[in-house]
Write a protein that holds these residues in place. Sequence first.
Motif, PDB file in Angstrom:
ATOM      1  N   TYR A 176       0.842  -1.196   0.000  1.00 50.77           N
ATOM      2  CA  TYR A 176       0.000   0.000   0.000  1.00 50.77           C
ATOM      3  C   TYR A 176       0.878   1.249   0.000  1.00 50.77           C
ATOM      4  CZ  TYR A 176      -3.473  -3.438   1.279  1.00 50.77           C
ATOM      5  OH  TYR A 176      -4.272  -4.534   1.290  1.00 50.77           O
ATOM      6  N   PRO A 177       1.611   1.501  -1.072  1.00 49.49           N
ATOM      7  CA  PRO A 177       2.500   2.664  -1.092  1.00 49.49           C
ATOM      8  C   PRO A 177       1.747   3.996  -1.080  1.00 49.49           C
ATOM      9  CG  PRO A 177       2.440   1.621  -3.235  1.00 49.49           C
ATOM     10  CD  PRO A 177       1.681   0.731  -2.308  1.00 49.49           C
ATOM     11  N   HIS A 178       0.456   3.968  -1.375  1.00 43.64           N
ATOM     12  CA  HIS A 178      -0.313   5.205  -1.380  1.00 43.64           C
ATOM     13  C   HIS A 178      -0.707   5.658   0.024  1.00 43.64           C
ATOM     14  CE1 HIS A 178      -3.299   1.990  -1.409  1.00 43.64           C
ATOM     15  NE2 HIS A 178      -4.175   2.855  -0.953  1.00 43.64           N
ATOM     16  N   LEU A 179      -0.476   4.837   1.064  1.00 46.88           N
ATOM     17  CA  LEU A 179      -0.756   5.251   2.436  1.00 46.88           C
ATOM     18  C   LEU A 179       0.289   6.280   2.873  1.00 46.88           C
ATOM     19  CD1 LEU A 179      -1.641   1.958   4.354  1.00 46.88           C
ATOM     20  CD2 LEU A 179      -3.158   3.812   3.755  1.00 46.88           C
ATOM     21  N   ALA A 220      -9.726   0.057   7.313  1.00 46.12           N
ATOM     22  CA  ALA A 220     -10.155   1.440   7.508  1.00 46.12           C
ATOM     23  C   ALA A 220      -9.076   2.422   7.046  1.00 46.12           C
ATOM     24  CB  ALA A 220     -10.477   1.672   8.985  1.00 46.12           C
ATOM     25  N   ALA A 221      -7.809   2.098   7.312  1.00 45.42           N
ATOM     26  CA  ALA A 221      -6.720   2.984   6.873  1.00 45.42           C
ATOM     27  C   ALA A 221      -6.629   3.014   5.351  1.00 45.42           C
ATOM     28  CB  ALA A 221      -5.392   2.514   7.467  1.00 45.42           C
ATOM     29  N   ILE A 222      -6.832   1.855   4.715  1.00 43.78           N
ATOM     30  CA  ILE A 222      -6.780   1.777   3.252  1.00 43.78           C
ATOM     31  C   ILE A 222      -7.949   2.556   2.647  1.00 43.78           C
ATOM     32  CG2 ILE A 222      -6.952   0.202   1.288  1.00 43.78           C
ATOM     33  CD1 ILE A 222      -5.556  -1.892   3.149  1.00 43.78           C
ATOM     34  N   ALA A 223      -9.130   2.403   3.245  1.00 41.93           N
ATOM     35  CA  ALA A 223     -10.302   3.114   2.737  1.00 41.93           C
ATOM     36  C   ALA A 223     -10.135   4.630   2.915  1.00 41.93           C
ATOM     37  CB  ALA A 223     -11.557   2.635   3.458  1.00 41.93           C
ATOM     38  N   ALA A 224      -9.544   5.041   4.025  1.00 40.16           N
ATOM     39  CA  ALA A 224      -9.344   6.466   4.265  1.00 40.16           C
ATOM     40  C   ALA A 224      -8.323   7.059   3.296  1.00 40.16           C
ATOM     41  CB  ALA A 224      -8.889   6.705   5.697  1.00 40.16           C
ATOM     42  N   GLY A 275      -7.951   6.224   0.203  1.00 47.61           N
ATOM     43  CA  GLY A 275      -8.530   6.356  -1.135  1.00 47.61           C
ATOM     44  C   GLY A 275      -8.195   5.181  -2.023  1.00 47.61           C
ATOM     45  N   GLU A 276      -8.328   5.387  -3.310  1.00 48.22           N
ATOM     46  CA  GLU A 276      -8.138   4.329  -4.303  1.00 48.22           C
ATOM     47  C   GLU A 276      -6.677   3.915  -4.427  1.00 48.22           C
ATOM     48  OE1 GLU A 276     -10.486   2.710  -6.255  1.00 48.22           O
ATOM     49  OE2 GLU A 276     -11.916   3.717  -4.955  1.00 48.22           O
ATOM     50  N   ARG A 277      -6.489   2.664  -4.817  1.00 50.98           N
ATOM     51  CA  ARG A 277      -5.141   2.167  -5.107  1.00 50.98           C
ATOM     52  C   ARG A 277      -4.718   2.694  -6.478  1.00 50.98           C
ATOM     53  NH1 ARG A 277      -3.254  -2.256  -2.535  1.00 50.98           N
ATOM     54  NH2 ARG A 277      -2.293  -3.080  -4.403  1.00 50.98           N
ATOM     55  N   PRO A 278      -3.458   3.036  -6.630  1.00 58.89           N
ATOM     56  CA  PRO A 278      -2.993   3.457  -7.955  1.00 58.89           C
ATOM     57  C   PRO A 278      -3.158   2.322  -8.963  1.00 58.89           C
ATOM     58  CG  PRO A 278      -1.370   3.985  -6.271  1.00 58.89           C
ATOM     59  CD  PRO A 278      -2.426   3.149  -5.629  1.00 58.89           C
ATOM     60  N   PRO A 279      -3.458   2.624 -10.229  1.00 58.11           N
ATOM     61  CA  PRO A 279      -3.650   1.564 -11.219  1.00 58.11           C
ATOM     62  C   PRO A 279      -2.350   0.796 -11.450  1.00 58.11           C
ATOM     63  CG  PRO A 279      -3.699   3.733 -12.255  1.00 58.11           C
ATOM     64  CD  PRO A 279      -3.643   3.948 -10.789  1.00 58.11           C
ATOM     65  N   GLY A 280      -2.505  -0.517 -11.684  1.00 55.67           N
ATOM     66  CA  GLY A 280      -1.355  -1.361 -11.972  1.00 55.67           C
ATOM     67  C   GLY A 280      -0.688  -1.921 -10.729  1.00 55.67           C
ATOM     68  N   LEU A 281      -1.167  -1.568  -9.538  1.00 57.57           N
ATOM     69  CA  LEU A 281      -0.580  -2.073  -8.313  1.00 57.57           C
ATOM     70  C   LEU A 281      -1.224  -3.413  -7.990  1.00 57.57           C
ATOM     71  CD1 LEU A 281       1.464  -1.042  -6.210  1.00 57.57           C
ATOM     72  CD2 LEU A 281      -0.459  -0.240  -4.874  1.00 57.57           C
TER      73      LEU A 281
END
Length: 191
Positions: free
Chosen positions: A114-117, A165-169, A171-177
Amino acid sequence: MTQPLMPKATAVWLIEKTSLTFEQVAEFVGMHPLEVQAIADGEVAQGIIGYDPVLNGQLTREEIARCEADPTSRLQISASSLPVPKPRGKGARYTPVSKRNDRPDAIAWVLRHYPHLSDQAVGKLLGTTKETIAKVRDRTHWNSANIKPRDPVILGLCTQSDLNAAIAAAGERPPGLPVPPLHDAEEESLA
C-alpha cells in the motif's frame, strides 16, 4: 435519558422528602420499582444518606411539585449549564516488547502493498514514528538486512478492520498495483 448522580442515594432522598410514586422515582433514577419499594420499606439501602437532587441542580422544586400532582407524569432531569467534557484520545499505542522487533517487517509489508498510504496513516496504524518509516523505506534502518515484509495482521500489530479502515481512508489504489494476498480467515468468509 441521563441518570442522576448517585441514583440510590437520590432515590432515598426522593422517597423520604416527596410524595412521588415508586414508579416515578424508579424511572427517574433508573431502578426497578420493586427495588425502590424495598428502599422505602427499609430492606435495602440502610445507612445511605439521601442525596438532594434539587440542591445539586438535577431537579427543580417545580418539577417535583408537577409530578406529585400528576402520578402519571415523569420527572425530567434539569439541563446542566456545565460544559460537556471532551472525550480523551487513546494516546500512543502500546506494543509489547516481544512484538517490537516485528514492527519494521510490518512497515515494509505495508509500504510494499500500500505505497499510497501516508506516513502518518502507517504510523497510526502500526504505532510507530515517521522516522522509523523513513528508515525502513530508505533501507537505512539498523536492521535492514534482516527485514522481511510480513503482514501486520498476522504479526498482531493491528486488526484487519484497522488495516481496511486505513486503506479506505487513503482512497483508491494506484492503477497497476497488485492486490495483496488474502488471509485464510478472509478466504473462509468469502466462501
